[in-house]
Design a protein around this motif. Structure first.
Motif, short mmCIF file in Angstrom:
data_model
loop_
_atom_site.label_atom_id
_atom_site.label_comp_id
_atom_site.label_asym_id
_atom_site.label_seq_id
_atom_site.Cartn_x
_atom_site.Cartn_y
_atom_site.Cartn_z
N LEU A 18 8.59 -9.65 -7.01
CA LEU A 18 7.16 -9.55 -7.31
C LEU A 18 6.94 -9.78 -8.81
CD1 LEU A 18 6.22 -6.30 -5.29
CD2 LEU A 18 6.20 -8.68 -4.50
N GLY A 19 6.16 -10.81 -9.15
CA GLY A 19 5.89 -11.18 -10.55
C GLY A 19 4.43 -10.90 -10.91
N SER A 20 4.23 -10.19 -12.00
CA SER A 20 2.91 -9.60 -12.32
C SER A 20 2.01 -10.53 -13.14
CB SER A 20 3.13 -8.32 -13.13
OG SER A 20 4.12 -7.53 -12.54
N SER A 21 0.81 -10.04 -13.35
CA SER A 21 -0.19 -10.73 -14.15
C SER A 21 0.07 -10.49 -15.65
CB SER A 21 -1.56 -10.19 -13.73
OG SER A 21 -2.60 -10.99 -14.21
N LEU A 22 -0.64 -11.24 -16.48
CA LEU A 22 -0.50 -11.11 -17.93
C LEU A 22 -0.95 -9.73 -18.41
CD1 LEU A 22 -0.15 -12.53 -20.74
CD2 LEU A 22 -2.54 -13.24 -20.51
N GLY A 23 -0.10 -9.06 -19.18
CA GLY A 23 -0.52 -7.81 -19.82
C GLY A 23 -0.33 -6.56 -18.99
N VAL A 24 0.25 -6.70 -17.80
CA VAL A 24 0.50 -5.52 -16.96
C VAL A 24 1.97 -5.52 -16.51
CG1 VAL A 24 -1.87 -5.12 -16.22
CG2 VAL A 24 -0.44 -6.74 -14.95
N THR A 25 2.36 -4.45 -15.81
CA THR A 25 3.77 -4.29 -15.46
C THR A 25 3.94 -4.33 -13.95
OG1 THR A 25 3.76 -1.90 -15.11
CG2 THR A 25 3.92 -2.66 -17.40
N HIS A 26 5.21 -4.13 -13.53
CA HIS A 26 5.53 -4.05 -12.11
C HIS A 26 4.69 -3.00 -11.39
CE1 HIS A 26 7.88 -0.85 -13.98
NE2 HIS A 26 7.72 -0.23 -12.83
N ALA A 27 4.15 -2.02 -12.15
CA ALA A 27 3.36 -0.94 -11.53
C ALA A 27 2.08 -1.46 -10.89
CB ALA A 27 3.05 0.13 -12.57
N MET A 28 1.65 -2.67 -11.27
CA MET A 28 0.43 -3.21 -10.64
C MET A 28 0.64 -3.50 -9.16
SD MET A 28 0.02 -7.27 -11.20
CE MET A 28 -0.47 -7.27 -9.49
N TRP A 29 1.93 -3.51 -8.72
CA TRP A 29 2.22 -3.81 -7.31
C TRP A 29 2.26 -2.56 -6.43
CZ3 TRP A 29 1.76 -8.67 -5.87
CH2 TRP A 29 1.98 -9.68 -6.81
N ALA A 30 1.80 -1.42 -6.98
CA ALA A 30 1.83 -0.17 -6.21
C ALA A 30 1.20 -0.32 -4.81
CB ALA A 30 1.16 0.95 -7.00
N PRO A 31 0.09 -1.05 -4.65
CA PRO A 31 -0.49 -1.15 -3.31
C PRO A 31 0.34 -1.99 -2.33
CG PRO A 31 -2.14 -1.64 -5.00
CD PRO A 31 -0.80 -1.64 -5.68
N GLN A 32 1.34 -2.71 -2.82
CA GLN A 32 2.15 -3.57 -1.94
C GLN A 32 3.56 -3.00 -1.69
OE1 GLN A 32 0.07 -5.25 -4.41
NE2 GLN A 32 -1.21 -5.50 -2.59
N ILE A 33 4.12 -2.28 -2.63
CA ILE A 33 5.57 -2.04 -2.62
C ILE A 33 6.03 -1.31 -1.35
CG2 ILE A 33 7.42 -0.73 -3.76
CD1 ILE A 33 6.37 -1.81 -6.42
N ASP A 34 5.37 -0.20 -1.00
CA ASP A 34 5.86 0.56 0.17
C ASP A 34 5.74 -0.25 1.46
OD1 ASP A 34 6.50 2.59 -1.49
OD2 ASP A 34 4.83 3.90 -0.92
N VAL A 35 4.66 -1.01 1.57
CA VAL A 35 4.44 -1.81 2.79
C VAL A 35 5.51 -2.89 2.90
CG1 VAL A 35 2.82 -3.38 3.91
CG2 VAL A 35 1.96 -1.36 2.71
N LEU A 36 5.77 -3.60 1.82
CA LEU A 36 6.78 -4.67 1.86
C LEU A 36 8.18 -4.09 2.02
CD1 LEU A 36 5.46 -7.11 -0.93
CD2 LEU A 36 5.26 -7.37 1.55
#
Ligand SMILES: O=C(O)CC1=CCC(=O)O1
Length: 247
Positions: A18-36
């Protein structure tokens, strides 16, 4: 280049980066991580200059950012993975699809810029602003582009923008301003899901829709009533699309 990452899911499951947007971290994927992570070994990483990854002095190039991901796969001993990226992470995904096809199964690219459609100067100016005044100078403007006014749960993303190293942010702006990934789109062979958000003021749909014609076999989804950070605001729509495409 040492990239920071967090890992979830079974160690022997197929890998999804999972590759994030500019200026944010891997934490932006919180809504996806558990599901995936119910089906995949999920590796959410921070681009160079972001989060806990190394922050070399800029400018960076899109080759640097894409090469870092290939190096991460090598470090992890992963031969092949699928890749999901949004915005800057989507541009890195286009680079990987064009330049390291043997390392990837499938790509899901959300709101990906393929070239600096708003002009290279905009990125040069933004890099100069952030080097002079810090990411606080662009944080509220960025939130205004990334979210519609009725979405108010923006505190975590605001914090990530404010905490991003100024040099890392500026150097990634320079990568976005200097790149042009359009020439090799027709050479992409992996299955690609492209997602654009109807009200994306950062990477407008008219810059993403043509990619669906240029990339052989690409599938396009247009998300209604959504702005740029669509993974964060619309996981109920995005997560099923990701599962269907990656499975
Ligand atoms: O910062 C923005 O609004 C635009 C953007 C381009 C690439 C990215 O990650 O964000």
């Amino acid at each position: 280049m040492r990239l920071n990452y967090v890992e979830s899911g079974a160690g022997d499951a197929p890998v999804v980066l999972l590759g994030s947007s500019l200026g944010v971290t891997h934490a932006m994927w919180a809504p996806q991580i558990d599901v995936l992570a119910e089906r995949f070994r999920v590796i959410a990483f921070d681009h160079r200059g972001h989060g806990e990854s190394e922050v070399p002095p800029g400018p960076y190039t899109i080759d640097d950012l894409g090469g870092d991901v290939v190096e991460l796969l090598d470090t992890l001993g992963v031969e092949q993975a699928s890749y999901v990226g949004i915005s800057l992470g989507g541009a890195v995904g286009l680079w990987l699809a064009e330049n390291a096809p043997e390392r990837f199964h499938r790509f899901a690219l959300l709101c990906p810029p393929a070239w600096p459609a708003a002009g290279a100067q905009m990125w040069t100016d933004r890099a100069a602003t952030v080097r002079a005044e810090g990411t606080q100078a662009i944080t509220e403007l960025t939130l205004g582009r990334w979210f519609l006014p009725d979405f108010t749960s923006t505190d975590a993303i605001r914090e990530q923008l404010l905490n991003t190293p100024d040099e890392g942010y500026a150097a990634c702006c320079e990568a976005l301003g200097a790149m042009d990934l359009r020439d090799k789109l027709a050479d992409i062979t992996a299955p690609v899901l492209l997602v654009t958000a109807e009200q994306d003021a950062s990477i407008p749909p008219e810059t993403v829709i043509p990619l669906a014609t240029a990339i052989p076999g690409a599938h396009l989804e247009i998300i209604e009533n959504a702005a740029h950070l669509v993974t964060y605001t619309h996981p109920d729509v995005i997560n099923p699309l990701l599962l269907a495409h990656l499975s």
